[in-house]
Design an enzyme around this catalytic site. Structure first.
Site, PDB file in Angstrom:
ATOM      1  N   HIS A   9      27.355  -3.873 -11.294  1.00 35.81           N
ATOM      2  CA  HIS A   9      27.796  -2.843 -11.640  1.00 35.81           C
ATOM      3  C   HIS A   9      29.264  -2.343 -11.255  1.00 35.81           C
ATOM      4  CE1 HIS A   9      24.107  -3.121 -13.543  1.00 35.81           C
ATOM      5  NE2 HIS A   9      23.738  -3.365 -11.593  1.00 35.81           N
ATOM      6  N   GLU A  23      22.977   2.262  -7.734  1.00 35.74           N
ATOM      7  CA  GLU A  23      23.270   1.121  -6.977  1.00 35.74           C
ATOM      8  C   GLU A  23      24.839   0.729  -6.895  1.00 35.74           C
ATOM      9  OE1 GLU A  23      22.182  -3.118  -8.787  1.00 35.74           O
ATOM     10  OE2 GLU A  23      21.387  -1.617  -9.632  1.00 35.74           O
ATOM     11  N   HIS A  77      22.489  -7.025  -6.336  1.00 34.13           N
ATOM     12  CA  HIS A  77      22.027  -5.622  -6.666  1.00 34.13           C
ATOM     13  C   HIS A  77      21.166  -5.056  -6.181  1.00 34.13           C
ATOM     14  CE1 HIS A  77      23.769  -7.114 -10.966  1.00 34.13           C
ATOM     15  NE2 HIS A  77      24.032  -7.752 -10.179  1.00 34.13           N
ATOM     16  N   GLU A 144      18.100  -9.541  -5.628  1.00 40.69           N
ATOM     17  CA  GLU A 144      18.157  -8.203  -5.500  1.00 40.69           C
ATOM     18  C   GLU A 144      16.767  -7.595  -4.564  1.00 40.69           C
ATOM     19  OE1 GLU A 144      17.920  -5.205  -8.144  1.00 40.69           O
ATOM     20  OE2 GLU A 144      17.797  -6.813  -9.808  1.00 40.69           O
TER      21      GLU A 144
END
Length: 223
Positions: A9, A23, A77, A144
């Protein structure tokens, strides 16, 4: 050896959000720490797909790694969706090489063991059709790291010491997976106690030595 770290992101793409946690901020901070620790300890070059809070398309991320001919692509992430724990992904295609699968197994083993020390769930090794996994030419893994909307996970993600330790776990995982050469030897000291009497200090040290551990007694000022 070139490792491409991809902080997920950025810019207008905030990623997962909860209680003031973005995030995009966590992934950038983590990637920067991984880069700093990795290049300090090992003979390796590290490329970040973004160095600051900016928009970088998925295509640009993959193109950047491909153009640089990176040896390994690691996308970082943070999860959301009321779950908890850690999981990682490789591309869900029969074209995925055995090398990629093997590298991911090493990364997962190291990270899962790290998270176990914090009583975090191991959500397993998974596969998905994510763009950065599909379009990169080299072995690629997407990780993640916890859930921003889990109270327990959120507390860890806000802890600077935890993020630093997590970055070190990633360094160990990458170094092990790619068999990197160390620049110099790094040791970690663990203190098991502090005593006002040399008698007690000697007793503990001798017990540790009897069990096969190195034990050193140091005199420190009583502040």
């Amino acid at each position: 050896m070139l490792v491409c770290l991809d902080p997920g992101h950025g810019g207008s793409d905030l990623g997962a959000i909860s209680n003031g946690i973005y995030e995009k901020d966590i992934t950038l901070k983590l990637a920067q720490k991984v880069k700093d620790n990795l290049t300090r300890k090992y003979v390796v070059d590290v490329l970040l797909t973004r160095e600051k809070d900016e928009d970088v398309s998925l295509k640009d991320r993959a193109d950047m790694a491909n153009k640089a001919k990176a040896n390994f692509f690691l996308s970082l992430h943070v999860n959301a969706g009321k779950g908890e724990g850690y999981e990682d992904y490789i591309y869900n295609s029969l074209s995925v090489t055995s090398k990629t699968a093997a590298l991911r197994e090493i990364v997962h083993s190291v990270l899962a063991n790290f998270y176990a020390g914090y009583r975090c769930m191991d959500r397993g090794m998974k596969k998905a059709n994510y763009y950065v996994l599909r379009e990169t030419d080299m072995s690629a893994v997407l990780c993640e790291n916890l859930f921003v909307d889990s109270a327990y996970d959120e507390k860890l993600l806000k802890d600077e010491a935890f993020i630093e330790n997590l970055s070190r776990a990633y360094v160990e995982a990458i170094a092990m997976a790619l068999n990197l050469s160390k620049k110099s030897s790094t040791l970690y000291a663990v203190q098991v106690g502090a005593y006002s009497s040399i008698i007690y200090a000697s007793r503990v040290a001798n017990d540790l030595k009897a069990k096969g551990y190195d034990a050193v007694i140091k005199e420190i000022p009583n502040l």
